[in-house]
Every structure is written in structure tokens, then in C-alpha cells.
Design a protein around this motif. Structure first.
Motif, PDB file in Angstrom:
ATOM      1  N   ALA A  50      62.276  -6.377  47.689  1.00  0.00           N
ATOM      2  CA  ALA A  50      62.580  -5.901  49.039  1.00  0.00           C
ATOM      3  C   ALA A  50      61.739  -4.689  49.387  1.00  0.00           C
ATOM      4  CB  ALA A  50      64.069  -5.580  49.153  1.00  0.00           C
ATOM      5  N   ARG A  51      61.618  -3.762  48.451  1.00  0.00           N
ATOM      6  CA  ARG A  51      60.799  -2.559  48.703  1.00  0.00           C
ATOM      7  C   ARG A  51      59.354  -2.949  49.008  1.00  0.00           C
ATOM      8  NH1 ARG A  51      63.129  -0.734  43.522  1.00  0.00           N
ATOM      9  NH2 ARG A  51      65.140   0.285  43.992  1.00  0.00           N
ATOM     10  N   GLU A  52      58.827  -3.865  48.209  1.00  0.00           N
ATOM     11  CA  GLU A  52      57.424  -4.273  48.391  1.00  0.00           C
ATOM     12  C   GLU A  52      57.205  -4.985  49.719  1.00  0.00           C
ATOM     13  OE1 GLU A  52      56.845  -6.665  44.961  1.00  0.00           O
ATOM     14  OE2 GLU A  52      56.495  -4.954  43.609  1.00  0.00           O
ATOM     15  N   ALA A  53      58.282  -5.593  50.255  1.00  0.00           N
ATOM     16  CA  ALA A  53      58.166  -6.340  51.508  1.00  0.00           C
ATOM     17  C   ALA A  53      58.572  -5.506  52.723  1.00  0.00           C
ATOM     18  CB  ALA A  53      59.014  -7.593  51.433  1.00  0.00           C
ATOM     19  N   GLY A  54      58.807  -4.227  52.537  1.00  0.00           N
ATOM     20  CA  GLY A  54      59.126  -3.370  53.658  1.00  0.00           C
ATOM     21  C   GLY A  54      60.595  -3.320  54.010  1.00  0.00           C
ATOM     22  N   GLY A  55      61.460  -3.576  53.052  1.00  0.00           N
ATOM     23  CA  GLY A  55      62.892  -3.508  53.290  1.00  0.00           C
ATOM     24  C   GLY A  55      63.584  -2.769  52.175  1.00  0.00           C
ATOM     25  N   VAL A  56      64.878  -2.927  52.134  1.00  0.00           N
ATOM     26  CA  VAL A  56      65.674  -2.301  51.096  1.00  0.00           C
ATOM     27  C   VAL A  56      66.841  -3.239  50.792  1.00  0.00           C
ATOM     28  CG1 VAL A  56      67.068  -1.017  52.761  1.00  0.00           C
ATOM     29  CG2 VAL A  56      66.868  -0.155  50.438  1.00  0.00           C
ATOM     30  N   ALA A  57      67.329  -3.191  49.574  1.00  0.00           N
ATOM     31  CA  ALA A  57      68.472  -4.018  49.182  1.00  0.00           C
ATOM     32  C   ALA A  57      69.511  -3.134  48.525  1.00  0.00           C
ATOM     33  CB  ALA A  57      68.040  -5.132  48.231  1.00  0.00           C
ATOM     34  N   GLN A  58      70.759  -3.453  48.781  1.00  0.00           N
ATOM     35  CA  GLN A  58      71.877  -2.641  48.312  1.00  0.00           C
ATOM     36  C   GLN A  58      72.937  -3.569  47.730  1.00  0.00           C
ATOM     37  OE1 GLN A  58      73.549  -0.313  51.490  1.00  0.00           O
ATOM     38  NE2 GLN A  58      74.330   1.271  50.118  1.00  0.00           N
ATOM     39  N   PHE A  59      73.400  -3.263  46.520  1.00  0.00           N
ATOM     40  CA  PHE A  59      74.466  -4.076  45.942  1.00  0.00           C
ATOM     41  C   PHE A  59      75.740  -3.814  46.727  1.00  0.00           C
ATOM     42  CE2 PHE A  59      77.613  -5.746  43.144  1.00  0.00           C
ATOM     43  CZ  PHE A  59      76.971  -6.740  42.412  1.00  0.00           C
ATOM     44  N   ALA A  60      76.154  -4.828  47.497  1.00  0.00           N
ATOM     45  CA  ALA A  60      77.259  -4.639  48.434  1.00  0.00           C
ATOM     46  C   ALA A  60      78.611  -4.844  47.791  1.00  0.00           C
ATOM     47  CB  ALA A  60      77.111  -5.597  49.612  1.00  0.00           C
ATOM     48  N   GLY A  61      78.690  -5.763  46.828  1.00  0.00           N
ATOM     49  CA  GLY A  61      79.971  -6.019  46.200  1.00  0.00           C
ATOM     50  C   GLY A  61      79.922  -7.194  45.263  1.00  0.00           C
ATOM     51  N   GLY A  62      80.888  -7.236  44.362  1.00  0.00           N
ATOM     52  CA  GLY A  62      81.025  -8.346  43.436  1.00  0.00           C
ATOM     53  C   GLY A  62      82.215  -9.207  43.818  1.00  0.00           C
ATOM     54  N   VAL A  63      82.152 -10.464  43.428  1.00  0.00           N
ATOM     55  CA  VAL A  63      83.274 -11.370  43.654  1.00  0.00           C
ATOM     56  C   VAL A  63      83.722 -11.915  42.306  1.00  0.00           C
ATOM     57  CG1 VAL A  63      82.396 -12.008  45.926  1.00  0.00           C
ATOM     58  CG2 VAL A  63      81.872 -13.460  43.960  1.00  0.00           C
ATOM     59  N   PRO A  64      85.007 -12.242  42.150  1.00  0.00           N
ATOM     60  CA  PRO A  64      85.464 -12.810  40.879  1.00  0.00           C
ATOM     61  C   PRO A  64      84.895 -14.207  40.686  1.00  0.00           C
ATOM     62  CG  PRO A  64      87.207 -12.921  42.514  1.00  0.00           C
ATOM     63  CD  PRO A  64      86.101 -12.131  43.134  1.00  0.00           C
ATOM     64  N   ALA A  65      84.790 -14.598  39.446  1.00  0.00           N
ATOM     65  CA  ALA A  65      84.282 -15.935  39.130  1.00  0.00           C
ATOM     66  C   ALA A  65      84.986 -16.416  37.879  1.00  0.00           C
ATOM     67  CB  ALA A  65      82.768 -15.897  38.925  1.00  0.00           C
ATOM     68  N   MET A  66      85.926 -17.341  38.061  1.00  0.00           N
ATOM     69  CA  MET A  66      86.631 -17.882  36.912  1.00  0.00           C
ATOM     70  C   MET A  66      86.065 -19.251  36.581  1.00  0.00           C
ATOM     71  SD  MET A  66      90.327 -19.060  38.401  1.00  0.00           S
ATOM     72  CE  MET A  66      90.736 -19.971  36.926  1.00  0.00           C
ATOM     73  N   CYS A  67      86.301 -19.699  35.372  1.00  0.00           N
ATOM     74  CA  CYS A  67      85.708 -20.942  34.884  1.00  0.00           C
ATOM     75  C   CYS A  67      86.801 -21.962  34.600  1.00  0.00           C
ATOM     76  CB  CYS A  67      84.897 -20.673  33.617  1.00  0.00           C
ATOM     77  SG  CYS A  67      84.179 -22.167  32.896  1.00  0.00           S
ATOM     78  N   ASP A  68      86.722 -23.101  35.280  1.00  0.00           N
ATOM     79  CA  ASP A  68      87.681 -24.167  35.023  1.00  0.00           C
ATOM     80  C   ASP A  68      87.542 -24.705  33.607  1.00  0.00           C
ATOM     81  OD1 ASP A  68      88.354 -23.763  37.596  1.00  0.00           O
ATOM     82  OD2 ASP A  68      87.637 -25.672  38.370  1.00  0.00           O
ATOM     83  N   GLY A  69      86.341 -24.629  33.061  1.00  0.00           N
ATOM     84  CA  GLY A  69      86.139 -25.093  31.694  1.00  0.00           C
ATOM     85  C   GLY A  69      86.918 -24.273  30.680  1.00  0.00           C
ATOM     86  N   ILE A  70      87.173 -23.002  30.989  1.00  0.00           N
ATOM     87  CA  ILE A  70      87.940 -22.134  30.095  1.00  0.00           C
ATOM     88  C   ILE A  70      89.435 -22.299  30.343  1.00  0.00           C
ATOM     89  CG2 ILE A  70      88.403 -19.734  29.439  1.00  0.00           C
ATOM     90  CD1 ILE A  70      85.520 -19.080  30.242  1.00  0.00           C
ATOM     91  N   THR A  71      89.812 -22.457  31.598  1.00  0.00           N
ATOM     92  CA  THR A  71      91.233 -22.466  31.933  1.00  0.00           C
ATOM     93  C   THR A  71      91.860 -23.860  31.935  1.00  0.00           C
ATOM     94  OG1 THR A  71      90.694 -22.538  34.303  1.00  0.00           O
ATOM     95  CG2 THR A  71      91.048 -20.369  33.314  1.00  0.00           C
ATOM     96  N   GLN A  72      91.069 -24.917  31.713  1.00  0.00           N
ATOM     97  CA  GLN A  72      91.619 -26.278  31.723  1.00  0.00           C
ATOM     98  C   GLN A  72      92.862 -26.369  30.832  1.00  0.00           C
ATOM     99  OE1 GLN A  72      90.970 -28.928  33.377  1.00  0.00           O
ATOM    100  NE2 GLN A  72      88.898 -28.755  34.159  1.00  0.00           N
TER     101      GLN A  72
END
Length: 624
Positions: free
Chosen positions: A98-120
Motif C-alpha cells: 500500500a505504501r509503495e502504491a501511494g496509500g496506507v493500510a491499517q489493521f482494522a479488526g479481527g474476526v473469530p474463526a472456528m473449525c468444524d473439523g475440530i468441533t465435529q
């Protein structure tokens, strides 16, 4: 440009007409948000200062100056999921690009991610479907700070991509690109893994051997290699124009993968109001994009979970689809791919055979997809007949193969595996449901057998272990809907039912729950709507009733005197309280209480069917 197939056009026109009012309202809402860029320019000084206080150096100065466009990074990174672990390095790659292309990027937030393979088969699985809603809301929280001109959504697996997309569509004025991580390299074949599971189910091997087989199959970073919901998600994001072309199935931790991640940042800057071509996500995801997604899902034998997720995604963009649309398209969409569980190959073999570029080329040439759509790569789906290459260290897109490199995995529209898609709408006295038959042998697509009624998958397993199921039967597993217990996947039933089918018995499953993106060789009518807890007719079935499943004709029926059927009461769950407490389930009570029927996406968002939750959804249904 090839004209769309008549059935594709018919269904598309129907959806456009059905969605006229809701789509117009959605577009008006997001169009009202346009022209106010950079968004952070509307913030007070105190608001803005809070927004960049956590940054340092040039990035902080750029955001403070309100000149360069700011990209929101919304990520599902965690170390629990092999598919999401590679995202740990993505923010740095994106920020640099983003910097190289003339912009900026900001980590806005995380989302949870659960796995059906683990919770089956565990209590956590009852939170799985509604994690989609949590992810959608988490995405909205990340984007709600009004600091951003575009977004990059980092996600792969089952509920994560649908949740991210539903959330992003609430900010439909923002250009948004989905950024995948790719599949893990091939390990133990999915077929051998399945055989080991069946051997364990019959006591022919122990837990140590089973665990070793599973570890060889799931052995490193990247998505699981079978064609379940995770990889169906990736296919959909490309066909719907939300990925850069042919990026879905490039392995993580490779130079090409990193180059594509960087290019996603550069490209989304070009799509901002300050860039070359303003392209908001709410205009990318339109009726034709949704129909393209359904058609490609059918052509590849993709996950049954998308009979829920695509419905919910469409509704988030003001578009109303139902299972009749899936069924009608399935009748005219040939099956072009055989990927496990529909075949022996995994997604790596599919990608090597020609992958997404070949699939899109074939479907466009046959009029099975709409070409005249807006994508993040530009106008027209023909952008997606190309594939990325690193040539002299530079990322370039070249035309993909015009021939399949393995016709056992991927075929042309002129020589499909079968003339229609792998999904059927099933309906009759028990309501409406869906079945995936692309992996079911023709000899198993019609089953007439007595019902054995269960209220949980644990009861099925116990009966199998006791040797009580060595006969022809239809397992009716009820009270598994969204209102009852969050609609968990019942994939744990696959090994025992598969064993019985291999022993020569006629077996099938009928349930108001989910089976999973890995629905396999045993015929399974799933997502029965309305569900049993809401007085759905599935609750009237008793052990011994003769059920008829005809997947070819779309028939799901019970052979019973009409007067007796009318007199029967719907059974009530005996242990409902057990599904409401423990393992966080208390927190999801509000979701269970508000969930719409399966045909409406089992979602808690948006208006509910005006006919009420006890009605069986029908074609052309409208919302209040």
C-alpha cells in the motif's frame, strides 16, 4: 460474447424481479454513502486522533493528512486453523504494498474463526453456524470507524468467508477484495483417510492408527484439500468477482502467493474513489454475480452449506433467492469437476488440471455464466479465464489452459461427467430439503425403507455400536435445526452409514440439520424446512414408517394414510435444555430464538418470511 443459456436467463430474470424492491433499497442505502471520501474527513479532530493514535511513522502522518486512501485489513488469523495461520504475515505484506502504491493500510479488526473439523460431534459444533453471524457483526465493528476508503478481507473456511462478506456488504460503498491463503499441499489421500475412518468405526483399527492417518491428511498450513465448504468458498469468491483471478488454490508461503497478496492491496487502491475505477463491493455483488455463484457451485459439486450461505449473502445485498433457483439451475448445469468427496482428486489436482481459469472459460463458452458483470479485476468475467504467473520476478496474468490436463478431474462443457448439477431440491410430506447427489452412485439415489427415528447423532452411533442397524433403513435425525441447537453438521454419521451401505444395506439420512461440505456417498436429505422444533412435519415421523427418497425425481415422502398423517402430533424434544447450556451455548440463545428457516439462510439478520416460520417456503417467496 455468448448469450446466456435460456435457463440461466430465466432464473436470473426471476431473481431480479423478485428482488426489485429490496435490491433498490439496498443500492439506495450504499449510494447515499458514496461521494464522502476520504471517510475520515468527516470525523472530528478528537475522533481522527483516536483513529491514528496506535500508528507510528509515515502511516500515522498519511492518515492524519487525509490525503492517501486507507485500506482496512479485516483478518481471521489464528493458530487454531491451518487455513488461517498463514495470515500472520499478510498485514506486513499489505502495508508495504500500500505504501509503495501511494496509500496506507491499517489493521482494522479481527474476526473469530472456528473449525468444524475440530468441533465435529462436540458441543462447540452447536455454535458453528451462528459464528457466521458473529463474524459478520465483527466485520461491521471493524469497518464502522469511518476511517477507511477500501477493505481487504482475509478469510478462508466454512462460516468465515460468508460472515466476512455479509459484514462487508453492510459497507457496500467500500471497494473490497477477498484475500485467500490457499490449500495445504497434498498428504494422505482423502479416499484413504475415509477408509481408515470406516475401519475405526468397525473396530478394525485403533485410535493411534486413526490419529496418524488424520495427521498425515491434515499436515500443514492451508485449507483441507477436499472440496468442502472452505474450498467452495474460494471458488465462489472468484466466480463472483471478489478475488483476483485464479488466486484461490495457490499454496501458502510461496513467492506467487505473497505476490498476489501484495497485488490485492495495490488493486483495491485502484478501486477507491481516488483511484482509476471506483468499484464498491455492493455493485460487484449483484443478481448476476449471485447466479454465477450458484451455477459454478453446481458445476463443481460444491458444498451443500451454500444452500444456506449463498441465500444469506444474497439477502445481505437485497437479493432474494430460494432453493427453487438452485434446483432449476442444477437441471441445466453440467457437472464439470470431480473433486473429493465427489471423486478421488483433491483441490490441488483440480488446480493442476486447469482449475478456475479453465472452469470459467468452459462455462462462459457454454453460456452457463454471465460474462457482463463487474469484478474487482475489471468489467467482465472473462478476466477470470486468466491465471497469475511470476515472470522474471514480476506478477503477470496469462491466458489459462484451453484444455483440461486431467479429464478424470476436470472436463469441458461438451463432455461433462453428467448433464446436470449435483444438487436436488427434495420435497413432499416432510417439507423441503436438499440433497447432494454428485457423490452418490446412481444405484443409491432411490431408497425405500422404514424409518428409524433419532433425536441426536449420538443415538445413531450408539445403535450402530450395538449392532442394531444391520438392515435397510432411513435414519431420521430430528431437532437438529437452527432453532433447536444451532444446526450442527452431522458429518460424524458418515463413517457408520458408509459402512452399512458398503455391507449392502439400503441406507439414507433425513434431517433438519446440516451434513457438511463433505457430504459423500450416502444419500442425505438435509436442511429439512421447517425444522421439527417449529412443528415441521419431520416431527411426525415414527420409527417403522415407510419413507421414500427419490433423488432423481426430487421426492421425499412417507407412505401413510392421509387421515392418519393429519391426526398425528409433532413430537417434542425430550432433552432440549441440554442444548442450551454449557460450552458457551448460553450466549447464543438469542441467535437460536431468532433464526430464520433454512431456506432463508438460517440467518438472524433481515426480515423474516411474511408467511410465518411454520410455513414451508415456496418458490417466489417474498419478505415483509
Amino acid at each position: 460474447m455468448v448469450s446466456p443459456h435460456t435457463q440461466l436467463k430465466k432464473v436470473t430474470d426471476r431473481v431480479i424481479e423478485r428482488s426489485r424492491a429490496t435490491r433498490a433499497a439496498y443500492l439506495q442505502r450504499i449510494d447515499d454513502a458514496q461521494g464522502k471520501f476520504p471517510a475520515r474527513g468527516a470525523l472530528s479532530c478528537a475522533n481522527l486522533a483516536h483513529g491514528f493514535a496506535g500508528l507510528t511513522g509515515d502511516d500515522k502522518m498519511k492518515i492524519k493528512a487525509i490525503r492517501e486512501p486507507n485500506i482496512a485489513i479485516v483478518s481471521s488469523y489464528n493458530e487454531m486453523l491451518s487455513a488461517h495461520a498463514p495470515f500472520v504475515s499478510y498485514p506486513d505484506i499489505i502495508k508495504k504494498a500500500a505504501r509503495e502504491a501511494g496509500g496506507v493500510a491499517q489493521f482494522a479488526g479481527g474476526v473469530p474463526a472456528m473449525c468444524d473439523g475440530i468441533t465435529q460431534g462436540n458441543a462447540g459444533m452447536e455454535l458453528s453456524l451462528f459464528s457466521r453471524e458473529v463474524i459478520a457483526m465483527s466485520t461491521a465493528v471493524a469497518l464502522t470507524h469511518n476511517m477507511f476508503d477500501a477493505a481487504l478481507c482475509l478469510g478462508i473456511c466454512d462460516k468465515i468467508v460468508p460472515g466476512l462478506l455479509i459484514g462487508a456488504l453492510q459497507f457496500g460503498h467500500l471497494p473490497t477484495i477477498f484475500v485467500p491463503a490457499g490449500p495445504m499441499t497434498s498428504g494422505l489421500s482423502n479416499d484413504d483417510k475415509a477408509k481408515t475412518r470406516q475401519r475405526f468405526a468397525t473396530g478394525q483399527c485403533g485410535r493411534d492408527e486413526l490419529l496418524e492417518a488424520e495427521a498425515q491428511a491434515y499436515h500443514g498450513h492451508g485449507t483441507c484439500t477436499f472440496y468442502g465448504t472452505a474450498n467452495s468458498n474460494q471458488m465462489l469468491m472468484e466466480v463472483m468477482g471478489l478475488h483476483l483471478p485464479s488466486t484461490a488454490f495457490v499454496h501458502p508461503h510461496t513467492p506467487l502467493r505473497d505476490a498476489l497478496t501484495a497485488e490485492s492491496a495495490r488493486r483495491v487502491l485502484e478501486l477507491t474513489a481516488q483511484g482509476k475505477t471506483y468499484t464498491p463491493i455492493g455493485h460487484v455483488v449483484d443478481e448476476k454475480a449471485i447466479i454465477n455463484g450458484i451455477a459454478a457451485l453446481l458445476a463443481t459439486g460444491g458444498s451443500t452449506n451454500h444452500t444456506l450461505h449463498l441465500v444469506a449473502i444474497a439477502r445481505a445485498a437485497g437479493i432474494l433467492i430460494d432453493w427453487n433457483d438452485f434446483d432449476d439451475l442444477s437441471q441445466s448445469t453440467p457437472l464439470l469437476a470431480k473433486i473429493y468427496p465427489n471423486g478421488k482428486a483433491d483441490v490441488n489436482h483440480y488446480h493442476a488440471a486447469g482449475g478456475m481459469a479453465f472452469l470459467v472459460r468452459e462455462m462462459l463458452a457454454a453460456g452457463l455464466l454471465h460474462e457482463d458483470v463487474t469484478t474487482v479485476a475489471g468489467k467482465g468475467l472473462s478476466h477470470y479465464t486468466k491465471e497469475p504467473k511470476l515472470i522474471d520476478g514480476k506478477l503477470q496474468w496469462v491466458e489459462g489452459t484451453t484444455q483440461s490436463h486431467d479429464t478424470a478431474v476436470l472436463r469441458s462443457a461438451a463432455e461433462p461427467f453428467q448433464p446436470d448439477g449435483g444438487l436436488r431440491l427434495m420435497q413432499g410430506k416432510l417439507g423441503r430439503g436438499v440433497i447432494k447427489i454428485s457423490a452418490v452412485a446412481a444405484s443409491h439415489r432411490v431408497v425405500r425403507a422404514p424409518a428409524i427415528v433419532f433425536d441426536s447423532q449420538e443415538e445413531v452411533q450408539a445403535a450402530f455400536d450395538a449392532g442394531e442397524l444391520k438392515r435397510d433403513f432411513v435414519a431420521v435425525v430430528r431437532f437438529q435445526g437452527a432453532r433447536a441447537n444451532g444446526m450442527p453438521e452431522l458429518h460424524r454419521l458418515t463413517p457408520p452409514l458408509g459402512v452399512l451401505q458398503d455391507q449392502g444395506f439400503k441406507v439414507a439420512l433425513v434431517t433438519d440439520g446440516r451434513m457438511s461440505g463433505a457430504s459423500g456417498k450416502v444419500p442425505a436429505v438435509i436442511h429439512l424446512s421447517p425444522e421439527a422444533l417449529l412443528d415441521g412435519p419431520l416431527g411426525k415421523v415414527r420409527t417403522g414408517d415407510m419413507l421414500v427418497i427419490d433423488a432423481e425425481a426430487g421426492v421425499l415422502d412417507v407412505e401413510i394414510d392421509a387421515d392418519e398423517w393429519a391426526r398425528r402430533e409433532v413430537a417434542k424434544p425430550l432433552h432440549q435444555d441440554a442444548n442450551e447450556v454449557g460450552f458457551g451455548r448460553e450466549l447464543f440463545g438469542v441467535f437460536r430464538a431468532a433464526a430464520a428457516p433454512a431456506e432463508f439462510g438460517a440467518s438472524v439478520f433481515g426480515p423474516l418470511p411474511c408467511e410465518g416460520l411454520h410455513a414451508v417456503p415456496t418458490a417466489g417467496v417474498t419478505v415483509s
